[in-house]
Scaffold this motif. Structure first.
Motif, PDB file in Angstrom:
ATOM      1  N   GLN A  33       0.843  -1.202   0.000  1.00 51.47           N
ATOM      2  CA  GLN A  33       0.000   0.000   0.000  1.00 51.47           C
ATOM      3  C   GLN A  33       0.878   1.252   0.000  1.00 51.47           C
ATOM      4  O   GLN A  33       0.635   2.193  -0.751  1.00 51.47           O
ATOM      5  CB  GLN A  33      -0.922   0.007   1.212  1.00 51.47           C
ATOM      6  CG  GLN A  33      -1.759   1.261   1.335  1.00 51.47           C
ATOM      7  CD  GLN A  33      -2.581   1.279   2.627  1.00 51.47           C
ATOM      8  OE1 GLN A  33      -2.741   0.276   3.292  1.00 51.47           O
ATOM      9  NE2 GLN A  33      -3.079   2.448   2.964  1.00 51.47           N
ATOM     10  N   TRP A  34       1.902   1.261   0.847  1.00 55.15           N
ATOM     11  CA  TRP A  34       2.804   2.405   0.915  1.00 55.15           C
ATOM     12  C   TRP A  34       3.508   2.621  -0.417  1.00 55.15           C
ATOM     13  O   TRP A  34       3.598   3.748  -0.901  1.00 55.15           O
ATOM     14  CB  TRP A  34       3.810   2.212   2.045  1.00 55.15           C
ATOM     15  CG  TRP A  34       4.733   3.379   2.227  1.00 55.15           C
ATOM     16  CD1 TRP A  34       4.492   4.504   2.959  1.00 55.15           C
ATOM     17  CD2 TRP A  34       6.040   3.543   1.664  1.00 55.15           C
ATOM     18  NE1 TRP A  34       5.572   5.357   2.888  1.00 55.15           N
ATOM     19  CE2 TRP A  34       6.524   4.794   2.101  1.00 55.15           C
ATOM     20  CE3 TRP A  34       6.838   2.758   0.839  1.00 55.15           C
ATOM     21  CZ2 TRP A  34       7.787   5.268   1.726  1.00 55.15           C
ATOM     22  CZ3 TRP A  34       8.086   3.237   0.469  1.00 55.15           C
ATOM     23  CH2 TRP A  34       8.558   4.475   0.912  1.00 55.15           C
ATOM     24  N   LEU A  35       3.991   1.526  -1.018  1.00 55.54           N
ATOM     25  CA  LEU A  35       4.664   1.651  -2.315  1.00 55.54           C
ATOM     26  C   LEU A  35       3.712   2.227  -3.361  1.00 55.54           C
ATOM     27  O   LEU A  35       4.113   3.049  -4.185  1.00 55.54           O
ATOM     28  CB  LEU A  35       5.204   0.293  -2.771  1.00 55.54           C
ATOM     29  CG  LEU A  35       6.456  -0.183  -2.050  1.00 55.54           C
ATOM     30  CD1 LEU A  35       6.729  -1.648  -2.398  1.00 55.54           C
ATOM     31  CD2 LEU A  35       7.651   0.689  -2.394  1.00 55.54           C
ATOM     32  N   GLY A  36       2.452   1.804  -3.333  1.00 48.62           N
ATOM     33  CA  GLY A  36       1.464   2.343  -4.258  1.00 48.62           C
ATOM     34  C   GLY A  36       1.230   3.829  -4.050  1.00 48.62           C
ATOM     35  O   GLY A  36       1.118   4.598  -5.020  1.00 48.62           O
ATOM     36  N   GLU A  37       1.147   4.229  -2.787  1.00 54.93           N
ATOM     37  CA  GLU A  37       0.978   5.652  -2.483  1.00 54.93           C
ATOM     38  C   GLU A  37       2.177   6.460  -2.970  1.00 54.93           C
ATOM     39  O   GLU A  37       2.021   7.548  -3.538  1.00 54.93           O
ATOM     40  CB  GLU A  37       0.791   5.849  -0.980  1.00 54.93           C
ATOM     41  CG  GLU A  37      -0.540   5.340  -0.466  1.00 54.93           C
ATOM     42  CD  GLU A  37      -0.628   5.342   1.055  1.00 54.93           C
ATOM     43  OE1 GLU A  37       0.288   5.870   1.719  1.00 54.93           O
ATOM     44  OE2 GLU A  37      -1.621   4.807   1.573  1.00 54.93           O
ATOM     45  N   MET A  38       3.370   5.917  -2.762  1.00 56.20           N
ATOM     46  CA  MET A  38       4.574   6.623  -3.196  1.00 56.20           C
ATOM     47  C   MET A  38       4.628   6.693  -4.729  1.00 56.20           C
ATOM     48  O   MET A  38       5.019   7.718  -5.295  1.00 56.20           O
ATOM     49  CB  MET A  38       5.834   5.948  -2.653  1.00 56.20           C
ATOM     50  CG  MET A  38       6.001   6.079  -1.148  1.00 56.20           C
ATOM     51  SD  MET A  38       6.219   7.791  -0.606  1.00 56.20           S
ATOM     52  CE  MET A  38       4.609   8.122   0.077  1.00 56.20           C
ATOM     53  N   LYS A  39       4.232   5.622  -5.388  1.00 58.83           N
ATOM     54  CA  LYS A  39       4.208   5.619  -6.855  1.00 58.83           C
ATOM     55  C   LYS A  39       3.253   6.697  -7.352  1.00 58.83           C
ATOM     56  O   LYS A  39       3.554   7.408  -8.308  1.00 58.83           O
ATOM     57  CB  LYS A  39       3.797   4.247  -7.385  1.00 58.83           C
ATOM     58  CG  LYS A  39       3.890   4.135  -8.882  1.00 58.83           C
ATOM     59  CD  LYS A  39       3.595   2.734  -9.356  1.00 58.83           C
ATOM     60  CE  LYS A  39       3.758   2.660 -10.868  1.00 58.83           C
ATOM     61  NZ  LYS A  39       3.517   1.304 -11.366  1.00 58.83           N
ATOM     62  N   GLY A  40       2.108   6.835  -6.685  1.00 59.98           N
ATOM     63  CA  GLY A  40       1.155   7.874  -7.034  1.00 59.98           C
ATOM     64  C   GLY A  40       1.715   9.279  -6.869  1.00 59.98           C
ATOM     65  O   GLY A  40       1.266  10.221  -7.525  1.00 59.98           O
ATOM     66  N   ARG A  41       2.693   9.411  -5.994  1.00 62.64           N
ATOM     67  CA  ARG A  41       3.354  10.706  -5.770  1.00 62.64           C
ATOM     68  C   ARG A  41       4.580  10.884  -6.666  1.00 62.64           C
ATOM     69  O   ARG A  41       5.279  11.886  -6.578  1.00 62.64           O
ATOM     70  CB  ARG A  41       3.763  10.841  -4.309  1.00 62.64           C
ATOM     71  CG  ARG A  41       2.556  10.996  -3.386  1.00 62.64           C
ATOM     72  CD  ARG A  41       2.918  10.999  -1.922  1.00 62.64           C
ATOM     73  NE  ARG A  41       4.006  11.911  -1.576  1.00 62.64           N
ATOM     74  CZ  ARG A  41       4.608  11.925  -0.389  1.00 62.64           C
ATOM     75  NH1 ARG A  41       4.220  11.067   0.564  1.00 62.64           N
ATOM     76  NH2 ARG A  41       5.589  12.760  -0.141  1.00 62.64           N
TER      77      ARG A  41
END
Length: 90
Positions: A33-41
């Motif tokens: 989930q964190w990696l996905g959020e960071m990818k979105g940023r």
């Protein structure tokens, strides 16, 4: 690197042009989930499970980072947890 100060360090290093590898506890269920959020940023971090209480786990983690990203140029050892303590007592 997946929260608080570690996340800030990770994003600042990436903003400065570094490839960033972060580690997480094997018990962490929110790493994807964190990696996905960071990818979105806009951040393309690599994340590796690592049990810092196990030499073998640490050795395997480093081997995987080197295999995927090449030699480590900068290592930030970041762990800051406060549980019922003031910062001064850490």
């Amino acid at each position: 690197g997946m929260g608080g100060l570690g996340e800030t360090i990770s994003t600042k290093m990436a903003d400065a042009g570094y490839q960033v590898a972060v580690t997480f506890s094997p018990a962490n269920k929110t790493s994807a989930q964190w990696l996905g959020e960071m990818k979105g940023r806009g951040y393309a971090f690599k994340a590796y499970p690592c049990d810092v209480a196990s030499y073998d786990s640490c050795e395997a983690c480093v081997a995987n980072v080197v295999k995927d990203l090449g030699p480590v140029d900068i290592l930030v050892n970041n762990a800051g947890i406060t549980r019922d303590m003031t910062f001064r007592k850490m």
